[in-house]
Scaffold this active site. Structure first.
Site, PDB file in Angstrom:
ATOM      1  N   ALA A 271      37.447 -45.719 -31.704  1.00 58.16           N
ATOM      2  CA  ALA A 271      36.926 -45.512 -30.352  1.00 58.16           C
ATOM      3  C   ALA A 271      38.023 -45.056 -29.384  1.00 58.16           C
ATOM      4  O   ALA A 271      37.873 -44.050 -28.679  1.00 58.16           O
ATOM      5  CB  ALA A 271      36.286 -46.811 -29.867  1.00 58.16           C
TER       6      ALA A 271
ATOM      7  N   LYS B 159      43.831 -59.395 -18.658  1.00 63.25           N
ATOM      8  CA  LYS B 159      42.916 -58.850 -19.684  1.00 63.25           C
ATOM      9  C   LYS B 159      42.703 -59.875 -20.789  1.00 63.25           C
ATOM     10  O   LYS B 159      41.590 -60.047 -21.296  1.00 63.25           O
ATOM     11  CB  LYS B 159      43.515 -57.547 -20.234  1.00 63.25           C
ATOM     12  CG  LYS B 159      42.726 -56.903 -21.367  1.00 63.25           C
ATOM     13  CD  LYS B 159      41.685 -55.934 -20.866  1.00 63.25           C
ATOM     14  CE  LYS B 159      40.709 -55.476 -21.932  1.00 63.25           C
ATOM     15  NZ  LYS B 159      41.186 -54.432 -22.811  1.00 63.25           N
TER      16      LYS B 159
HETATM   17  N1  LIG Z   1      36.902 -49.756 -27.983  1.00 58.28           N
HETATM   18  C1  LIG Z   1      37.131 -50.216 -26.753  1.00 58.28           C
HETATM   19  O1  LIG Z   1      36.258 -50.083 -25.885  1.00 58.28           O
HETATM   20  C2  LIG Z   1      38.441 -50.884 -26.396  1.00 58.28           C
HETATM   21  C3  LIG Z   1      38.694 -51.133 -25.044  1.00 58.28           C
HETATM   22  C4  LIG Z   1      39.894 -51.719 -24.700  1.00 58.28           C
HETATM   23  C5  LIG Z   1      40.835 -52.032 -25.669  1.00 58.28           C
HETATM   24  N2  LIG Z   1      40.554 -51.786 -26.984  1.00 58.28           N
HETATM   25  C6  LIG Z   1      41.600 -52.122 -27.974  1.00 58.28           C
HETATM   26  O2  LIG Z   1      42.132 -50.906 -28.482  1.00 58.28           O
HETATM   27  C7  LIG Z   1      42.545 -51.087 -29.851  1.00 58.28           C
HETATM   28  C8  LIG Z   1      41.802 -50.067 -30.704  1.00 58.28           C
HETATM   29  O3  LIG Z   1      40.421 -50.387 -30.646  1.00 58.28           O
HETATM   30  P1  LIG Z   1      39.257 -49.417 -31.141  1.00 58.28           P
HETATM   31  O4  LIG Z   1      38.014 -49.911 -30.495  1.00 58.28           O
HETATM   32  O5  LIG Z   1      39.638 -47.998 -30.975  1.00 58.28           O
HETATM   33  O6  LIG Z   1      39.213 -49.773 -32.714  1.00 58.28           O
HETATM   34  P2  LIG Z   1      38.440 -48.993 -33.852  1.00 58.28           P
HETATM   35  O7  LIG Z   1      37.316 -48.201 -33.304  1.00 58.28           O
HETATM   36  O8  LIG Z   1      38.189 -49.981 -34.936  1.00 58.28           O
HETATM   37  O9  LIG Z   1      39.538 -47.941 -34.353  1.00 58.28           O
HETATM   38  C9  LIG Z   1      40.679 -48.297 -35.037  1.00 58.28           C
HETATM   39  C10 LIG Z   1      41.110 -47.099 -35.846  1.00 58.28           C
HETATM   40  O10 LIG Z   1      42.326 -47.401 -36.530  1.00 58.28           O
HETATM   41  C11 LIG Z   1      42.225 -46.771 -37.786  1.00 58.28           C
HETATM   42  N3  LIG Z   1      43.200 -47.275 -38.741  1.00 58.28           N
HETATM   43  C12 LIG Z   1      43.305 -48.502 -39.300  1.00 58.28           C
HETATM   44  N4  LIG Z   1      44.334 -48.530 -40.174  1.00 58.28           N
HETATM   45  C13 LIG Z   1      44.872 -47.278 -40.146  1.00 58.28           C
HETATM   46  C14 LIG Z   1      45.946 -46.672 -40.841  1.00 58.28           C
HETATM   47  N5  LIG Z   1      46.685 -47.329 -41.734  1.00 58.28           N
HETATM   48  N6  LIG Z   1      46.209 -45.364 -40.588  1.00 58.28           N
HETATM   49  C15 LIG Z   1      45.469 -44.666 -39.707  1.00 58.28           C
HETATM   50  N7  LIG Z   1      44.452 -45.182 -39.023  1.00 58.28           N
HETATM   51  C16 LIG Z   1      44.155 -46.478 -39.254  1.00 58.28           C
HETATM   52  C17 LIG Z   1      40.799 -47.023 -38.221  1.00 58.28           C
HETATM   53  O11 LIG Z   1      40.498 -46.195 -39.322  1.00 58.28           O
HETATM   54  P3  LIG Z   1      39.025 -45.994 -39.928  1.00 58.28           P
HETATM   55  O12 LIG Z   1      38.516 -44.783 -39.200  1.00 58.28           O
HETATM   56  O13 LIG Z   1      39.239 -45.786 -41.388  1.00 58.28           O
HETATM   57  O14 LIG Z   1      38.246 -47.248 -39.591  1.00 58.28           O
HETATM   58  C18 LIG Z   1      40.080 -46.681 -36.933  1.00 58.28           C
HETATM   59  O15 LIG Z   1      39.871 -45.300 -36.835  1.00 58.28           O
HETATM   60  C19 LIG Z   1      42.184 -52.533 -30.200  1.00 58.28           C
HETATM   61  O16 LIG Z   1      43.303 -53.379 -30.030  1.00 58.28           O
HETATM   62  C20 LIG Z   1      41.095 -52.880 -29.193  1.00 58.28           C
HETATM   63  O17 LIG Z   1      41.005 -54.261 -28.944  1.00 58.28           O
HETATM   64  C21 LIG Z   1      39.385 -51.201 -27.372  1.00 58.28           C
END
Ligand SMILES: NC(=O)c1ccc[n+]([C@@H]2O[C@H](COP(=O)([O-])OP(=O)(O)OC[C@H]3O[C@@H](n4cnc5c(N)ncnc54)[C@H](OP(=O)(O)O)[C@@H]3O)[C@@H](O)[C@H]2O)c1
Length: 287
Positions: free
Chosen positions: A11, A174
């Site tokens: 995301a 946060k």
């Molecule tokens: N989403 C939100 O609204 C939001 C808001 C504020 C903060 N955050 C924080 O931001 C951070 C990221 O969140 P997110 O929501 O973006 O998580 P997410 O949607 O689960 O995305 C994480 C990404 O990391 C990838 N990944 C994992 N291992 C990897 C590796 N070895 N090499 C390359 N890519 C790898 C995953 O791959 P795959 O594609 O294979 O799964 C996925 O694409 C977290 O700490 C979250 O708490 C998120």
């Protein structure tokens, strides 16, 4: 031309990656675990579509000016394998993850090369490369040269970049919100559960522990944080699902250590007990 690698294409990685790709002055590579061809991000300012340069093997990566980590906290070891190839002298690394341990998670990097980022961009991934950014949102970084240089990368985007003199407090604020969200992950009920007076009291207790530990760590947290956190959950859409709840529903690992366990661990350093966060962490781990 500034060379940027975005590690993780979920995301947040896809959203900020799409905005960076839209700026022709930047040369962006996506470092993905799961490959895809087209990147499509629906944003409040329209849909961003591209065919990004994408790598899936860290061995194919070369050093860059900026590496931006957007994996979940529990995937930090995988992100570190990319950083081994992407970082050389002069590379700056931005960590876009939840929690308050951005620097501690990457002990192999020089602390002054790291920009810790508090991300407030609600986004969700539908399929690999297909993401919805719900609100313009903001990112908060510490003041100083590296934080300012990171903010400048997004100068052509509508994302709001906030420079904070007191980043630590922003990160703990946060964390106060996030630690209370564990009640949804435990009950598998969305934000509306905060209207239940007993649950609201439990959320206040989780936040109270977070505030005590955060203050001991040097964060300037106000007295009304717990009330504001409960009010925040009560006024958000009753059916909204936070990320730890979503991770549990999907049977994925969770960020409970970065959101609740950290309060227990850092509390212990200061002789502060955090029994509610300890229980929540144990229950999530056991479930
Ligand atoms: N989403 C939100 O609204 C939001 C808001 C504020 C903060 N955050 C924080 O931001 C951070 C990221 O969140 P997110 O929501 O973006 O998580 P997410 O949607 O689960 O995305 C994480 C990404 O990391 C990838 N990944 C994992 N291992 C990897 C590796 N070895 N090499 C390359 N890519 C790898 C995953 O791959 P795959 O594609 O294979 O799964 C996925 O694409 C977290 O700490 C979250 O708490 C998120």
């Amino acid at each position: 031309m500034t060379n940027i690698a975005v590690i993780g294409t979920g995301a947040i990685g896809a959203t900020i990656g799409a905005w960076l790709i839209a700026d022709p002055a930047l040369n962006v590579t996506l470092c993905a675990r799961t490959s895809f061809e087209r990147l499509r991000v629906q944003t409040p300012d329209g849909t961003l579509e591209s065919c990004p340069r994408l790598l899936t093997d860290p061995d194919d990566a070369a050093p860059v000016d900026w590496a931006i980590v957007t994996t979940k906290t529990y995937d930090t070891p995988g992100a570190a394998r990319w950083l081994d190839r992407l970082v050389r002298d002069g590379t700056r690394v931005a960590i876009l993850q939840n929690g308050v341990e951005h620097l501690a998670r990457f002990p192999q990097l020089a602390p002054d090369s790291i920009v810790p980022v508090v991300v407030d961009i609600p986004a969700e991934r539908h399929t690999p490369g297909d993401v919805v950014q719900r609100r313009t949102g903001s990112m908060t970084v510490p003041t100083g040269q590296t934080g300012e240089a990171f903010a400048a990368l997004f100068g052509a985007s509508p994302l709001e970049l906030r420079l904070s003199e007191d980043w630590r407090t922003a990160a703990w604020q946060k964390l106060a919100i996030n630690c209370a969200g564990v009640v949804s992950a435990l009950t598998l009920k969305p934000a509306g559960i905060a209207h239940d007076p007993d649950i609201a009291e439990l959320m206040r207790g989780l936040v109270r522990e977070c505030v005590a530990v955060g203050r001991a760590e040097g964060a300037a947290l106000a007295d009304d944080v717990e009330e504001r956190v409960v009010e925040g959950y009560r006024t958000s859409p009753a059916d909204s699902i936070n990320s730890i709840h979503a991770d549990r529903l999907a049977g994925r690992e969770t960020e409970v250590d970065a959101r609740n366990g950290v309060i227990v661990r850092l509390g212990a350093r200061h002789g502060i007990d955090a029994p509610l966060n300890r229980m929540a962490t144990a229950l999530i781990r056991a479930s």
